[in-house]
Design a protein around this motif. Structure first.
Motif, mmCIF file in Angstrom:
data_model
loop_
_atom_site.group_PDB
_atom_site.id
_atom_site.type_symbol
_atom_site.label_atom_id
_atom_site.label_comp_id
_atom_site.label_asym_id
_atom_site.label_seq_id
_atom_site.Cartn_x
_atom_site.Cartn_y
_atom_site.Cartn_z
ATOM 1 N N LYS A 3 0.800 -1.228 0.000
ATOM 2 C CA LYS A 3 0.000 0.000 0.000
ATOM 3 C C LYS A 3 0.834 1.280 0.000
ATOM 4 N N CYS A 4 2.040 1.212 0.526
ATOM 5 C CA CYS A 4 2.843 2.435 0.625
ATOM 6 C C CYS A 4 4.314 2.100 0.406
ATOM 7 N N GLY A 5 5.109 3.137 0.210
ATOM 8 C CA GLY A 5 6.521 2.917 -0.052
ATOM 9 C C GLY A 5 7.348 4.138 0.240
ATOM 10 N N LEU A 6 8.588 4.062 -0.173
ATOM 11 C CA LEU A 6 9.542 5.164 -0.059
ATOM 12 C C LEU A 6 10.370 5.213 -1.330
ATOM 13 N N PHE A 7 10.688 6.421 -1.750
ATOM 14 C CA PHE A 7 11.699 6.603 -2.777
ATOM 15 C C PHE A 7 12.752 7.516 -2.173
ATOM 16 N N LEU A 45 20.693 5.756 -10.894
ATOM 17 C CA LEU A 45 19.972 6.608 -11.832
ATOM 18 C C LEU A 45 20.895 7.330 -12.809
ATOM 19 N N SER A 46 22.113 7.589 -12.391
ATOM 20 C CA SER A 46 23.126 8.235 -13.235
ATOM 21 C C SER A 46 24.479 7.892 -12.624
ATOM 22 N N PRO A 47 25.581 8.326 -13.216
ATOM 23 C CA PRO A 47 26.885 7.984 -12.635
ATOM 24 C C PRO A 47 27.054 8.436 -11.180
ATOM 25 N N THR A 48 26.337 9.484 -10.758
ATOM 26 C CA THR A 48 26.493 9.986 -9.389
ATOM 27 C C THR A 48 25.220 9.903 -8.554
ATOM 28 N N THR A 49 24.109 9.545 -9.159
ATOM 29 C CA THR A 49 22.824 9.537 -8.455
ATOM 30 C C THR A 49 22.324 8.109 -8.280
ATOM 31 N N PHE A 50 22.011 7.776 -7.055
ATOM 32 C CA PHE A 50 21.535 6.457 -6.683
ATOM 33 C C PHE A 50 20.189 6.603 -5.996
ATOM 34 N N GLY A 51 19.551 5.490 -5.778
ATOM 35 C CA GLY A 51 18.273 5.549 -5.101
ATOM 36 C C GLY A 51 17.907 4.227 -4.469
ATOM 37 N N VAL A 52 16.870 4.302 -3.649
ATOM 38 C CA VAL A 52 16.273 3.128 -3.039
ATOM 39 C C VAL A 52 14.772 3.252 -3.210
ATOM 40 N N PHE A 53 14.150 2.182 -3.663
ATOM 41 C CA PHE A 53 12.696 2.089 -3.674
ATOM 42 C C PHE A 53 12.328 0.893 -2.826
ATOM 43 N N ASP A 54 11.440 1.107 -1.879
ATOM 44 C CA ASP A 54 10.936 -0.006 -1.092
ATOM 45 C C ASP A 54 9.451 0.179 -0.861
ATOM 46 N N ALA A 60 2.846 1.301 9.481
ATOM 47 C CA ALA A 60 3.673 0.826 10.593
ATOM 48 C C ALA A 60 4.957 0.166 10.085
ATOM 49 N N ASN A 61 4.855 -0.614 9.027
ATOM 50 C CA ASN A 61 6.052 -1.248 8.464
ATOM 51 C C ASN A 61 6.975 -0.220 7.825
ATOM 52 N N ARG A 62 6.396 0.797 7.177
ATOM 53 C CA ARG A 62 7.225 1.859 6.601
ATOM 54 C C ARG A 62 7.991 2.573 7.710
ATOM 55 N N SER A 87 17.215 12.483 0.016
ATOM 56 C CA SER A 87 15.852 12.955 -0.216
ATOM 57 C C SER A 87 14.930 11.755 -0.026
ATOM 58 N N VAL A 88 14.116 11.781 1.025
ATOM 59 C CA VAL A 88 13.239 10.662 1.366
ATOM 60 C C VAL A 88 11.803 11.075 1.058
ATOM 61 N N GLU A 89 11.207 10.407 0.087
ATOM 62 C CA GLU A 89 9.851 10.732 -0.335
ATOM 63 C C GLU A 89 8.909 9.570 -0.038
ATOM 64 N N PRO A 90 7.964 9.743 0.884
ATOM 65 C CA PRO A 90 6.953 8.713 1.090
ATOM 66 C C PRO A 90 6.018 8.686 -0.117
ATOM 67 N N ILE A 91 5.618 7.500 -0.525
ATOM 68 C CA ILE A 91 4.737 7.370 -1.677
ATOM 69 C C ILE A 91 3.583 6.426 -1.332
#
Length: 101
Positions: A3-7, A45-54, A60-62, A87-91
């Protein structure tokens, strides 16, 4: 059901790109210990930009993930590895397809 995540977007300091990639790859072990984190991707995402999607079944789990070992490890190394704060974005997950067994 998911139902929810983070980027989370991470910008490596110059010369720290491989260290960020290695840190994220090692993070899989930490997130595998989190029963409430069924979906986790470390991405480049690019040579210097990384990310996490979960993604999570509920808020509660988020929140547990945000207070878990991976988040603590990232924040403990942020000033060493990153050009700026993560940069932590709830989604909200609107739909999902998963055909993996």
């Amino acid at each position: 059901m998911v139902k929810c995540g983070l980027f989370v977007r991470l910008e490596a300091k110059p010369g720290k790109e491989q260290a960020v990639a290695d840190f994220l790859a090692a993070g899989l072990e930490l997130t595998n210990r989190e029963a409430g984190t069924p979906i986790w991707f470390a991405i480049k995402l690019s040579p210097t930009t990384f990310g996490v999607f979960d993604a999570f079944a509920n808020e509660a789990n988020r929140q547990a993930h945000l207070n878990g070992d991976m988040a603590k490890a990232l924040m403990s190394r942020a000033s060493e590895l990153l050009a700026n704060a993560p940069s932590v974005e709830p989604i909200d997950v609107l739909a999902m397809k998963n055909e993996l067994p």
